[in-house]
Design an enzyme around this catalytic site. Sequence first.
Site, PDB file in Angstrom:
ATOM      1  N   HIS A 162       0.832  -1.207   0.000  1.00  0.00           N
ATOM      2  CA  HIS A 162       0.000   0.000   0.000  1.00  0.00           C
ATOM      3  C   HIS A 162       0.868   1.258   0.000  1.00  0.00           C
ATOM      4  CE1 HIS A 162      -3.654   2.358   1.169  1.00  0.00           C
ATOM      5  NE2 HIS A 162      -2.714   3.168   1.658  1.00  0.00           N
ATOM      6  N   GLU A 163       1.830   1.328   0.896  1.00  0.00           N
ATOM      7  CA  GLU A 163       2.678   2.519   0.975  1.00  0.00           C
ATOM      8  C   GLU A 163       3.529   2.679  -0.279  1.00  0.00           C
ATOM      9  OE1 GLU A 163       2.074   4.670   3.143  1.00  0.00           O
ATOM     10  OE2 GLU A 163       0.835   3.444   4.440  1.00  0.00           O
TER      11      GLU A 163
ATOM     12  N   HIS B 194       1.700   4.604  -2.936  1.00  0.00           N
ATOM     13  CA  HIS B 194       1.890   6.058  -2.856  1.00  0.00           C
ATOM     14  C   HIS B 194       3.241   6.449  -3.457  1.00  0.00           C
ATOM     15  CE1 HIS B 194      -1.658   6.885  -0.568  1.00  0.00           C
ATOM     16  NE2 HIS B 194      -1.286   6.201   0.485  1.00  0.00           N
TER      17      HIS B 194
ATOM     18  N   HIS C 227       3.387   6.490  -7.221  1.00  0.00           N
ATOM     19  CA  HIS C 227       2.663   7.657  -7.729  1.00  0.00           C
ATOM     20  C   HIS C 227       3.576   8.885  -7.691  1.00  0.00           C
ATOM     21  CE1 HIS C 227      -1.489   9.890  -7.701  1.00  0.00           C
ATOM     22  NE2 HIS C 227      -0.820  10.058  -8.813  1.00  0.00           N
TER      23      HIS C 227
END
Length: 785
Positions: free
Chosen positions: A565-566, A569, A572
């Site tokens: 999940h991290e 980020h 992105h």
Amino acid sequence: MLKPSCRLLQASILRSSRVPTSVVYTPFRRLAVPAARASTAPQKHDNNTLRNVFDSSSFWRDFRGPCHSGTSPVHGLFANRYLTHADGFITFSRESVEKCQRLVARVVQASSVQERCLIPRLLDRLSDSLCRVLDIAEFVRSTHPDPDFQQASNQAYGMLFEFMNVLNTTPDLKIKLEDALADPQVGAKWTNEERAVAQILLRDFSKSAIDLPKEKRQAFVDFSNEISRLGTKFVKDMRPETQAIILSSRQLKDVDPLVFEYASARSFTGIAIPTTGPVAATTSRSMKDANARRELYIAGRIAPRTQLQTLQDFLQARAKVANLSGYSSYAKMNLADKLAKSPIAVQSFLDALSTDNRGQIRQEMDELLVLKKLETDDAGTSTQIEAWDRDYYQAQQAEKQRSRSRRPDFMCAYFSLGTVMQGLSRLFTQLYGVCLVPVPIAPGEAWNPDVRRLDVIDETAGRIAVLYCDLFARPDKSSNPAHFTLRCSRRIDPSELEEAATLHPDLDPLQVVNDGMAVSRNPTTKEVYQLPTIALVCDFQANNSHQSVVEPSLLSFRDLQTLFHEMGHAIHSIIGRTAHHVVSGTRCATDFAELPSVLMEHFAADPTVLSLFARHWQTDAPLPYEMVAERLAIDRKGQGVETEHQIILALLDQAYHSDLPLCMPGGFDSTAVFHSIHDKYGSVREPRETSVQGFFGHLVEYGGTYYSYLFDRAIAGRVWDVVFDGGRDGGAVKRERGERFRHEVLKWGGSRDGWECLAGLLRDERLRDGGEEAMRLVGEWGVKD
């Protein structure tokens, strides 16, 4: 968790894209469809070094080189030339303010068409100059162990904050930007990205009360300060009115006695059980006595009257700020630059999502009711599940499922931190043509010896980002995982290099323009970019070197999902390398920012992706996917209940940020609003005594956008199915699928409307214009992970 990053101006002074994901809501996972094993052939940079720098402490010590000594030169924190010592923060801040003042003067003095064409670029540089200090200071304040650095970062933060207050009372910048936007000669010379930057900054200016008369502007500032004070107080004081209740040994006979070691006190009448926290949760899940469960449930959900008054004052202050800014509600003001645009559209999404979720809720409630009837041996009177029953029977359900599998959960042995990082690099190489390459850390560059530095290498563009990984637990370190953007992508203009050479003729202009931090020069176009610099913070257990066999840091499946999940980020931020700081990477609409990270959770459960790296740390045997499938099946139980809970909280967030705080007939009553929403959307009855809104801390951070995570979960599920074929036939690792996501979503950062990104990505024109119907359509997709 996506941590805050600043942008030029807004009503609250700092632009924040904070989207917490780990406090109230735990995302659920998708049961992936088995696929063929992917090739694990090593890439150019895919060797054992990446694995070993995380899995072997001795390898890392040798790799990183000597720590600082009296004879070795000290590099600045993050290679920032100012931050070789704590006092450098003050110099960094002072010189940044001086740079900002020069930029402000250039904007204010712009008169010709050519000069006004530069206004978006100059304002973006102004924003970047402020955020260079503020973003690093925010990270250091929360993470750096040195009190001197913490204190200096606080001083730096205050200095820049004061300067931004001055900008908030100077209307000249907004006037100049409006004039440039209104001039067709100027607009004709702007790129699409420059136009987007100008429009974004104008919206931010409009939210800062800069146009108000002096007395109203002062009221705006006063209310904003009150919002900050009350919000901090509300979060700090989140505790139930009753801290513990006394339960008898008879009532607690089914609870593991080890739990009582953490209970606050014992007496002749029973044991004091805390009403919140892990002891309360364990007791609720294992205590058979329904009346005792009810007592504990209610006691843990009654907030003190003082807390409810703080909430009321906080919400009314926000409503007054919105009114001063020309909006009828805070939600309308805060949603104006989001994909949703309006509270009506959010309501459409949540209503559609609630409708989609009803079937799942009925099935789950029916399954729990069967367990309740079996336990009470009363098929006639047990006709419904009560609010205090859910955790208890869901725990029974999960235990039954684990018993049927008869397979010990040894998955962590297949997820050493090094192999997971190696797998992420292999995945990013297959999807996007980028990989993670370890780099030795210079003395003074990191804040702890356990921090690893990875350079992100693109197969055609070379180095495109720097990633600092602070992944191991240590005393006094926050346990919340987070992604920090320390510096965003931005193109550095030739004029900046010329200015740097003039101001500092004895220094390398490239080092001056980016404070010594990472830059890249395109060998073909000769364009210079400041590179995204990111810090990834987690709390994994470090290598166990006290055993005869040195065991690497082994991740649970939940840890694996958190890291993916991290890294969503991070990718992105890495790929969203725009020419302007304001729209780079994760600096997009709040209700779009979680899409890449939530999507990565689907990859974490995909068999093809897992086959890239998941091997036993000792035997090198591949992970049997059946272990993952069994775990996912358990995790999916109760998904409908949790989605319903999040829908209710999102609706509550909307109601509290509507006009109700100032216009509710008979006066604002936050408890009445909560129960009204729960009665309409909840599948079980909530006891009338409760006031759970007193513990809804995310109200402070979201302010009308709490729906965002549900929204991005629905979109991510659709993207996974449509773009990556739900992982079928190796779809999760196909380059053409990754390139499609990269070119339609990631590379734009916040410079392209999110609805346009989605319409192109999903090839669905119904989405292009957004609005109420598009929001309803996303709700109809559901969040079936």
